[in-house]
Design an enzyme around this catalytic site. Structure first.
Site, short mmCIF file in Angstrom:
data_model
loop_
_atom_site.label_atom_id
_atom_site.label_comp_id
_atom_site.label_asym_id
_atom_site.label_seq_id
_atom_site.Cartn_x
_atom_site.Cartn_y
_atom_site.Cartn_z
N HIS A 166 -29.35 -11.86 -51.88
CA HIS A 166 -28.08 -12.59 -51.97
C HIS A 166 -26.95 -11.63 -52.38
CE1 HIS A 166 -25.31 -15.75 -52.62
NE2 HIS A 166 -25.92 -16.45 -53.55
N GLU A 267 -25.93 -11.74 -46.51
CA GLU A 267 -27.26 -11.68 -47.07
C GLU A 267 -28.33 -11.50 -46.00
OE1 GLU A 267 -27.79 -15.17 -49.54
OE2 GLU A 267 -25.61 -15.42 -49.67
#
Length: 300
Positions: A166, A267
């Site tokens: 992330h 991501e």
């Protein structure tokens, strides 16, 4: 921050690498190497800073983030594993980012530092009864940043896996950011639940939460100052693009009301249609490599 001795991590540390604690007692691996400075939280195996020599930071961190023990961190690269978002019951984005990790190896040479960490088997068994996983993460830090999540199914049955690295990336102003590399790609708009096709480069004028799928190519974030951050991925056919914009920013913890202007998440993932099923004994590696450079004449 101050240095201490940490008996729970009996790993020989090379010169320029040390274990420290912040004022709240949270433990970090601090890297001060001629090629790169970086910091990785032992809890969550969460890299919060990486700056190659002569470059700007590769990662964004909220200035409002206190980095308290036992709490998730806003910025850097949270590890979402073994599920992404709220696709399973339990903590959002799984257990990896809220668990203590073991340092298993650190090495360096003239150009880079390599770090390997592991999530304890006992912790996985306690948090995920009936599931048998082995999970490691590798960081290679130098002129760029490479992070690899290595998951092995240690059980005798197939096991489902979704995950993401992330990555929070820094931008000068989200209003002037262009993302290239996703043109004509299908994506799931998680705000509406609709499938759509990306028309041209990605620009930002509102909250954005998308999973682009059937895509394994590089993605380029082009800032207003013509600086480029490129995200290269392996073991990933999906990429998440996220910015909370104004209204959601007000609801996020450790996030100033204007922080959305200065960050963008791109991501490497196995999310949405790209979720995986690992056979017994199968290993999957999810890698992101983040690099900096200057824009060329192809910038639109």
């Amino acid at each position: 921050m101050h240095s201490q001795k940490f008996a729970q991590h009996p790993v020989q540390l090379p010169e320029g690498v040390r274990l420290i604690q912040n004022k709240h007692g949270r433990e970090f691996l601090q890297i001060d190497h001629p090629a790169v400075s970086a910091r990785i939280a032992m809890e969550g195996a969460h890299i919060t800073h990486c700056q190659p020599a002569g470059q700007g930071p590769l990662l964004w961190m909220s200035a409002s983030e206190p980095e308290l023990p036992g709490k998730t961190i806003r910025g850097g690269i949270p590890l979402c594993w073994p599920w992404f978002s709220d696709t399973r019951s339990g903590p959002a984005h799984g257990i990896a980012r809220i668990s203590p990790w073991q340092l298993t190896a650190v090495s360096s040479d003239a150009e880079r530092v390599s770090v390997r960490m592991r999530l304890a088997h006992s912790l996985i068994e306690q948090a995920l009864p009936g599931e048998k996983w082995k999970l490691d993460v590798e960081f290679v830090l130098g002129s760029d940043l490479m992070v690899t999540l290595i998951t092995r199914n240690m059980g005798e049955e197939r096991q489902a896996l979704s995950q993401a690295l992330h990555s929070y990336l820094p931008v000068s102003n989200i209003d002037q950011v262009v993302v290239q590399g996703l043109e004509s790609c299908a994506y799931l708009d998680q705000l509406t639940g609709h499938l759509q096709i990306q028309q041209g480069p990605v620009r930002f004028t509102a909250e954005t939460d998308r999973i682009y799928f059937n895509h394994s190519g590089d993605v380029r974030l082009i800032d207003a100052n013509k600086q480029v951050i490129s995200v290269h991925r392996k073991g990933s056919d999906s990429v998440v693009v996220w910015n909370p914009w104004i209204e959601k920013s007000l609801r996020l913890s450790h996030f100033a009301s204007d922080d959305y202007r200065h960050m963008l998440c791109i991501e490497a993932a196995n999310a949405g249609p790209d979720a995986r099923v690992l056979e017994p004994g199968e290993t999957h590696r999810l890698t992101t490599r983040i690099t900096r450079g200057a824009a060329d004449s192809s910038v639109v």
